[in-house]
Design an enzyme around this catalytic site. Structure first.
Site, PDB file in Angstrom:
ATOM      1  N   ARG A  32       0.815  -1.222   0.000  1.00  0.00           N
ATOM      2  CA  ARG A  32       0.000   0.000   0.000  1.00  0.00           C
ATOM      3  C   ARG A  32       0.840   1.260   0.000  1.00  0.00           C
ATOM      4  O   ARG A  32       0.406   2.308  -0.460  1.00  0.00           O
ATOM      5  CB  ARG A  32      -0.926   0.002   1.224  1.00  0.00           C
ATOM      6  CG  ARG A  32      -2.028  -1.040   1.156  1.00  0.00           C
ATOM      7  CD  ARG A  32      -2.714  -1.197   2.494  1.00  0.00           C
ATOM      8  NE  ARG A  32      -1.747  -1.578   3.516  1.00  0.00           N
ATOM      9  CZ  ARG A  32      -2.016  -1.679   4.806  1.00  0.00           C
ATOM     10  NH1 ARG A  32      -3.226  -1.402   5.247  1.00  0.00           N
ATOM     11  NH2 ARG A  32      -1.079  -2.039   5.671  1.00  0.00           N
ATOM     12  N   TYR A 151      -6.064 -13.712  14.757  1.00  0.00           N
ATOM     13  CA  TYR A 151      -4.851 -13.797  13.924  1.00  0.00           C
ATOM     14  C   TYR A 151      -4.499 -15.264  13.693  1.00  0.00           C
ATOM     15  O   TYR A 151      -4.222 -15.679  12.558  1.00  0.00           O
ATOM     16  CB  TYR A 151      -3.674 -13.056  14.578  1.00  0.00           C
ATOM     17  CG  TYR A 151      -2.398 -13.214  13.770  1.00  0.00           C
ATOM     18  CD1 TYR A 151      -2.276 -12.616  12.517  1.00  0.00           C
ATOM     19  CD2 TYR A 151      -1.341 -14.006  14.238  1.00  0.00           C
ATOM     20  CE1 TYR A 151      -1.121 -12.797  11.750  1.00  0.00           C
ATOM     21  CE2 TYR A 151      -0.192 -14.185  13.475  1.00  0.00           C
ATOM     22  CZ  TYR A 151      -0.086 -13.577  12.233  1.00  0.00           C
ATOM     23  OH  TYR A 151       1.045 -13.760  11.465  1.00  0.00           O
ATOM     24  N   LYS A 155      -4.292 -17.541  10.115  1.00  0.00           N
ATOM     25  CA  LYS A 155      -3.124 -18.303   9.655  1.00  0.00           C
ATOM     26  C   LYS A 155      -3.448 -19.795   9.572  1.00  0.00           C
ATOM     27  O   LYS A 155      -2.860 -20.504   8.747  1.00  0.00           O
ATOM     28  CB  LYS A 155      -1.916 -18.011  10.556  1.00  0.00           C
ATOM     29  CG  LYS A 155      -1.379 -16.588  10.372  1.00  0.00           C
ATOM     30  CD  LYS A 155      -0.895 -16.350   8.931  1.00  0.00           C
ATOM     31  CE  LYS A 155      -0.336 -14.966   8.698  1.00  0.00           C
ATOM     32  NZ  LYS A 155       0.191 -14.769   7.332  1.00  0.00           N
ATOM     33  N   GLU A 187       8.403  -5.254  11.014  1.00  0.00           N
ATOM     34  CA  GLU A 187       7.470  -4.241  11.545  1.00  0.00           C
ATOM     35  C   GLU A 187       6.200  -4.879  12.108  1.00  0.00           C
ATOM     36  O   GLU A 187       5.270  -4.188  12.531  1.00  0.00           O
ATOM     37  CB  GLU A 187       7.104  -3.251  10.425  1.00  0.00           C
ATOM     38  CG  GLU A 187       8.293  -2.408  10.003  1.00  0.00           C
ATOM     39  CD  GLU A 187       7.964  -1.443   8.873  1.00  0.00           C
ATOM     40  OE1 GLU A 187       6.775  -1.178   8.604  1.00  0.00           O
ATOM     41  OE2 GLU A 187       8.918  -0.958   8.251  1.00  0.00           O
TER      42      GLU A 187
HETATM   43  P1  NDP Z   1       5.688  -6.307   8.165  1.00  0.00           P
HETATM   44  O1  NDP Z   1       4.680  -5.532   8.934  1.00  0.00           O
HETATM   45  O2  NDP Z   1       7.089  -5.865   8.190  1.00  0.00           O
HETATM   46  O3  NDP Z   1       5.211  -6.462   6.649  1.00  0.00           O
HETATM   47  C1  NDP Z   1       3.881  -6.671   6.305  1.00  0.00           C
HETATM   48  C2  NDP Z   1       3.672  -6.334   4.845  1.00  0.00           C
HETATM   49  O4  NDP Z   1       2.307  -6.579   4.502  1.00  0.00           O
HETATM   50  C3  NDP Z   1       3.978  -4.876   4.558  1.00  0.00           C
HETATM   51  O5  NDP Z   1       4.719  -4.793   3.356  1.00  0.00           O
HETATM   52  C4  NDP Z   1       2.596  -4.262   4.357  1.00  0.00           C
HETATM   53  O6  NDP Z   1       2.710  -3.232   3.397  1.00  0.00           O
HETATM   54  C5  NDP Z   1       1.816  -5.449   3.801  1.00  0.00           C
HETATM   55  N1  NDP Z   1       0.375  -5.301   3.959  1.00  0.00           N
HETATM   56  C6  NDP Z   1      -0.349  -5.233   5.098  1.00  0.00           C
HETATM   57  N2  NDP Z   1      -1.648  -5.066   4.803  1.00  0.00           N
HETATM   58  C7  NDP Z   1      -1.740  -5.032   3.452  1.00  0.00           C
HETATM   59  C8  NDP Z   1      -2.802  -4.876   2.541  1.00  0.00           C
HETATM   60  N3  NDP Z   1      -4.075  -4.703   2.942  1.00  0.00           N
HETATM   61  N4  NDP Z   1      -2.542  -4.899   1.214  1.00  0.00           N
HETATM   62  C9  NDP Z   1      -1.281  -5.066   0.779  1.00  0.00           C
HETATM   63  N5  NDP Z   1      -0.222  -5.211   1.580  1.00  0.00           N
HETATM   64  C10 NDP Z   1      -0.461  -5.187   2.907  1.00  0.00           C
HETATM   65  O7  NDP Z   1       5.568  -7.809   8.722  1.00  0.00           O
HETATM   66  P2  NDP Z   1       6.210  -9.178   8.220  1.00  0.00           P
HETATM   67  O8  NDP Z   1       7.182  -8.971   7.147  1.00  0.00           O
HETATM   68  O9  NDP Z   1       6.638  -9.897   9.429  1.00  0.00           O
HETATM   69  O10 NDP Z   1       4.892  -9.895   7.674  1.00  0.00           O
HETATM   70  C11 NDP Z   1       4.836 -10.561   6.435  1.00  0.00           C
HETATM   71  C12 NDP Z   1       3.999 -11.813   6.591  1.00  0.00           C
HETATM   72  O11 NDP Z   1       4.654 -12.697   7.481  1.00  0.00           O
HETATM   73  C13 NDP Z   1       2.594 -11.602   7.161  1.00  0.00           C
HETATM   74  O12 NDP Z   1       1.691 -12.402   6.457  1.00  0.00           O
HETATM   75  C14 NDP Z   1       2.736 -12.105   8.601  1.00  0.00           C
HETATM   76  O13 NDP Z   1       1.508 -12.554   9.110  1.00  0.00           O
HETATM   77  C15 NDP Z   1       3.719 -13.212   8.401  1.00  0.00           C
HETATM   78  N6  NDP Z   1       4.443 -13.656   9.587  1.00  0.00           N
HETATM   79  C16 NDP Z   1       5.191 -12.780  10.323  1.00  0.00           C
HETATM   80  C17 NDP Z   1       5.881 -13.221  11.439  1.00  0.00           C
HETATM   81  C18 NDP Z   1       6.645 -12.301  12.319  1.00  0.00           C
HETATM   82  O14 NDP Z   1       6.927 -12.666  13.487  1.00  0.00           O
HETATM   83  N7  NDP Z   1       7.074 -11.142  11.862  1.00  0.00           N
HETATM   84  C19 NDP Z   1       5.869 -14.648  11.807  1.00  0.00           C
HETATM   85  C20 NDP Z   1       5.045 -15.472  10.971  1.00  0.00           C
HETATM   86  C21 NDP Z   1       4.388 -14.989   9.897  1.00  0.00           C
HETATM   87  P3  NDP Z   1       1.874  -1.882   3.346  1.00  0.00           P
HETATM   88  O15 NDP Z   1       1.639  -1.447   4.766  1.00  0.00           O
HETATM   89  O16 NDP Z   1       2.739  -0.962   2.573  1.00  0.00           O
HETATM   90  O17 NDP Z   1       0.633  -2.243   2.616  1.00  0.00           O
HETATM   91  C1  8X3 Z   2       3.668 -14.132  13.650  1.00  0.00           C
HETATM   92  C2  8X3 Z   2       4.350 -14.821  14.774  1.00  0.00           C
HETATM   93  O1  8X3 Z   2       4.082 -15.632  17.158  1.00  0.00           O
HETATM   94  O2  8X3 Z   2       3.390 -13.370  16.691  1.00  0.00           O
HETATM   95  O3  8X3 Z   2       2.849 -14.970  12.916  1.00  0.00           O
HETATM   96  O4  8X3 Z   2       2.067 -15.185  15.899  1.00  0.00           O
HETATM   97  S1  8X3 Z   2       3.419 -14.731  16.189  1.00  0.00           S
END
Ligand code: NDP
Ligand code: 8X3
Length: 256
Positions: A32, A151, A155, A187
């Site tokens: 976004r 959440y 998942k 983030e």
């Molecule tokens: P970040 O918050 O760093 O990145 C999330 C990304 O998702 C951003 O680029 C954001 O971009 C994008 N995003 C969020 N909402 C939307 C939307 N409506 N449309 C398009 N893009 C969107 O977190 P992560 O890199 O950690 O997260 C990436 C994935 O990994 C997620 O699916 C998360 O659930 C998963 N995950 C993360 C873990 C963690 O501990 N960090 C562990 C396990 C899974 P923008 O805001 O510019 O749209």
């Molecule tokens: C992101 C990891 O442990 O916060 O999916 O759910 S946790």
């Protein structure tokens, strides 16, 4: 290889874009935040000299997903890899105190957004009889933790959808990989706790979590295996974490 990435503006998606660009692949960034997309596009092009396309995209917007599908068809024909990565957690509350608007946002992004992308882009792969869909799930999609309710449910849905896609797309030579990370320092927690840096930072205190680059390397590994090999499901945590519930700290390990 041509890789289409959702949620490429930070964390795992941004790190994935970098490793694919570094290795000479063509990238399509989406997210976004237009300013971040523009900045990344410029840096990746400059550093690695590869084709980097980008589109501002909210995965919840079905019409916008349709438009990007048309654009991909025009520019690329089909992507080789779709990285369904966009997602978020909002809040950490018991089910009786959860914020319904936050629930809607998580469901609309993590489940429906992933579905829109897959529904619209997978036919392009189907026509070419090849492709690879990589879904970013979570340890939260394998086991639920206290207050994680919605959440975790989103998942778990990603987990189920990955299994379904693999079956439904089997006859079209399309690989489906589900990568389920534990805690990654991105983030993610800042978003979950609405910019509260102290609370977000506390999530990773006392141990070294995974870093976005660790997951990007895993994604890259899965995407570059030979055509006859598909990693279906992969769970990856930092050494201090056993699953979505059990983790320990460096101090406890040292004193054990
Ligand atoms: P970040 O918050 O760093 O990145 C999330 C990304 O998702 C951003 O680029 C954001 O971009 C994008 N995003 C969020 N909402 C939307 C939307 N409506 N449309 C398009 N893009 C969107 O977190 P992560 O890199 O950690 O997260 C990436 C994935 O990994 C997620 O699916 C998360 O659930 C998963 N995950 C993360 C873990 C963690 O501990 N960090 C562990 C396990 C899974 P923008 O805001 O510019 O749209
Ligand atoms: C992101 C990891 O442990 O916060 O999916 O759910 S946790």
């Amino acid at each position: 290889m041509k890789i289409f990435i959702t949620g490429a503006t930070s964390g795992i998606g941004a790190a994935a874009a970098r490793i694919f660009a570094e290795n000479g692949h063509q990238i399509w960034l989406t997210g976004r935040r237009a300013d971040r997309l523009a900045e990344m596009q410029e840096i990746l092009k400059k550093d690695f000299g590869v084709e980097v396309l980008s589109t501002t995209l909210d995965v919840r917007d079905l019409d916008a997903v349709k438009q990007v599908r048309d654009e991909i068809e025009k520019q690329w024909g089909a992507p080789d890899v779709i990285l369904n990565n966009a997602g978020l957690a909002l809040g950490l509350n018991t089910i009786d105190e959860g914020d319904i608007e936050e629930w809607d946002t998580m469901i609309d992004t993590n489940i429906k957004g992933l579905l829109y992308i897959t529904r619209l882009l997978s036919p392009l792969m189907k026509d070419q009889k090849k492709g690879h869909i990589i879904n970013i799930g979570s340890t939260a999609g394998k086991i639920v933790y206290p207050n994680g309710n919605v959440y975790c449910a989103t998942k778990h849905a990603v987990d189920a959808l990955s299994e379904s896609m693999r079956i439904d797309l089997l006859n079209y030579n399309i690989k489906v990989t589900s990568i389920n990370p534990g805690m990654v320092d991105t983030e993610f927690s800042l978003v979950r706790f609405k910019g509260d840096e102290i609370r977000a930072g506390a999530t990773y205190l006392g141990f070294e979590p995974l870093h976005a680059a660790d997951i990007a390397a895993t994604i890259y590994y899965c995407a570059t295996l030979p055509p006859n090999v598909c990693i279906n499901d992969l769970t990856i945590t930092c050494t201090r974490q056993a699953n979505g519930i059990f983790k320990t700290t460096d101090e406890i390990v040292q004193n054990a």
